[in-house]
Design an enzyme around this catalytic site. Structure first.
Site, mmCIF file in Angstrom:
data_model
loop_
_atom_site.group_PDB
_atom_site.id
_atom_site.type_symbol
_atom_site.label_atom_id
_atom_site.label_comp_id
_atom_site.label_asym_id
_atom_site.label_seq_id
_atom_site.Cartn_x
_atom_site.Cartn_y
_atom_site.Cartn_z
ATOM 1 N N HIS A 167 10.471 -0.843 3.396
ATOM 2 C CA HIS A 167 11.161 -2.120 3.198
ATOM 3 C C HIS A 167 11.530 -2.741 4.543
ATOM 4 C CE1 HIS A 167 14.156 -4.919 1.346
ATOM 5 N NE2 HIS A 167 14.791 -4.685 2.492
ATOM 6 N N GLU A 168 12.098 -1.939 5.434
ATOM 7 C CA GLU A 168 12.504 -2.456 6.747
ATOM 8 C C GLU A 168 11.291 -2.840 7.595
ATOM 9 O OE1 GLU A 168 15.556 -3.214 7.217
ATOM 10 O OE2 GLU A 168 16.118 -2.284 5.322
ATOM 11 N N HIS B 123 9.988 -6.299 6.762
ATOM 12 C CA HIS B 123 10.715 -7.405 7.391
ATOM 13 C C HIS B 123 10.105 -7.728 8.756
ATOM 14 C CE1 HIS B 123 13.922 -8.218 4.604
ATOM 15 N NE2 HIS B 123 14.393 -6.978 4.631
#
Length: 280
Positions: free
Chosen positions: A142-143, A146
């Site tokens: 998820h990170e 980004h």
């Protein structure tokens, strides 16, 4: 005069939108290729991120909390390495980023990936949520998403556009600096909040695809957010401070599972493993 200010702001923002729209990634299996508003160069953002990351590591090192748990560090770095190997499906150039992966010993329930691939995972998120490898892969993926989508660069570009438009409009309208500052805050909210929800959704889905391609069960992604909700209680974890996990977020991930499960199955076959369900 209000109509003039509104018209000028719209025109300036419109011109910037026309000249700054593109997508930072290919879509992958989940189609994560929304057109983005990007005014600032990647190099400038990445350089700033590298400096900030270096400072963060220096602070952690001075406090003797940088990579102090060997097991956590090895585990995070191993999972990150497998995820990084899959980024080429979204953007081949990211394979050549100077990726860095570190663990900070802290009770804080948080993790991040700065622009250019600067990853930090706080031990608090691992221990508080008792994360399995699949769940930890969901958090890191998820990170990483980004960073791949350059969401920080996009947010900065939005703020710059707003400030430029309001500065011109405010000067013509005779606004005081205080009035312009307040208007700038409002403009920032209107521009940033809708995109932020979009960015979080993109990171959820793209991160789930990354983990599937790396051989981590994508079903675990929904479980992470369920754990986050339970952990939150009266105090919201840092990772959810601006966008609390809710049923719609989990539903979106579940809806995308049919697209990424075949990728997971292929990855497991490549690794000589069998597919198992880990729904919880």
């Amino acid at each position: 005069m209000k109509h003039l200010v509104f018209l000028l702001t719209s025109l300036v923002t419109g011109v910037l939108l026309i000249t700054g729209c593109q997508s930072t990634t290919a879509g992958g299996a989940t189609g994560s290729s929304r057109s983005q508003f990007l005014l600032i160069s990647s190099d400038k953002v990445n350089q700033s991120a590298a400096t900030a990351y270096k400072q963060a590591l220096g602070k952690a090192r001075s406090a003797k909390v940088l990579n102090t748990n060997t097991n956590d560090t090895k585990r995070v770095q191993k999972i990150s390495k497998r995820l990084i190997a899959q980024v080429g499906i979204f953007r081949p150039d990211a394979l050549n980023w100077n990726w860095e992966v570190n663990v900070i010993d802290s009770k804080e329930v948080n993790a991040y990936c700065m622009p250019g691939g600067k990853i930090a995972v706080y031990s608090g998120i691992i221990r508080s949520l008792n994360l399995t490898d699949d769940e930890l892969a969901a958090v890191i993926g998820h990170e990483m998403a980004h960073a791949l989508r350059e969401h920080s660069r996009e947010q900065i570009s939005q703020q710059v556009a707003t400030e430029q438009a309001l500065s011109i409009a405010g000067a013509l309208a005779g606004f005081s600096s205080t009035q312009q500052s307040l208007a700038g805050k409002a403009g920032e909210l209107f521009l940033t909040l809708p995109f932020s929800r979009t960015m979080e959704s993109e990171a959820d889905v793209m991160g789930m695809e990354l983990m599937a391609r790396a051989g981590y069960n994508p079903e675990a992604a929904t479980n992470v957010w369920k754990k986050m909700e339970k952990l939150g209680g009266s105090s919201t974890p840092e990772l959810l401070s601006t966008h609390p996990s809710d049923s719609s977020r989990i539903e979106r991930l579940q809806a995308e599972l049919p697209k990424v499960m075949p990728l997971y199955q292929v990855a497991l076959k490549t690794q000589g493993k069998t597919v198992t369900s880990r729904k919880k």
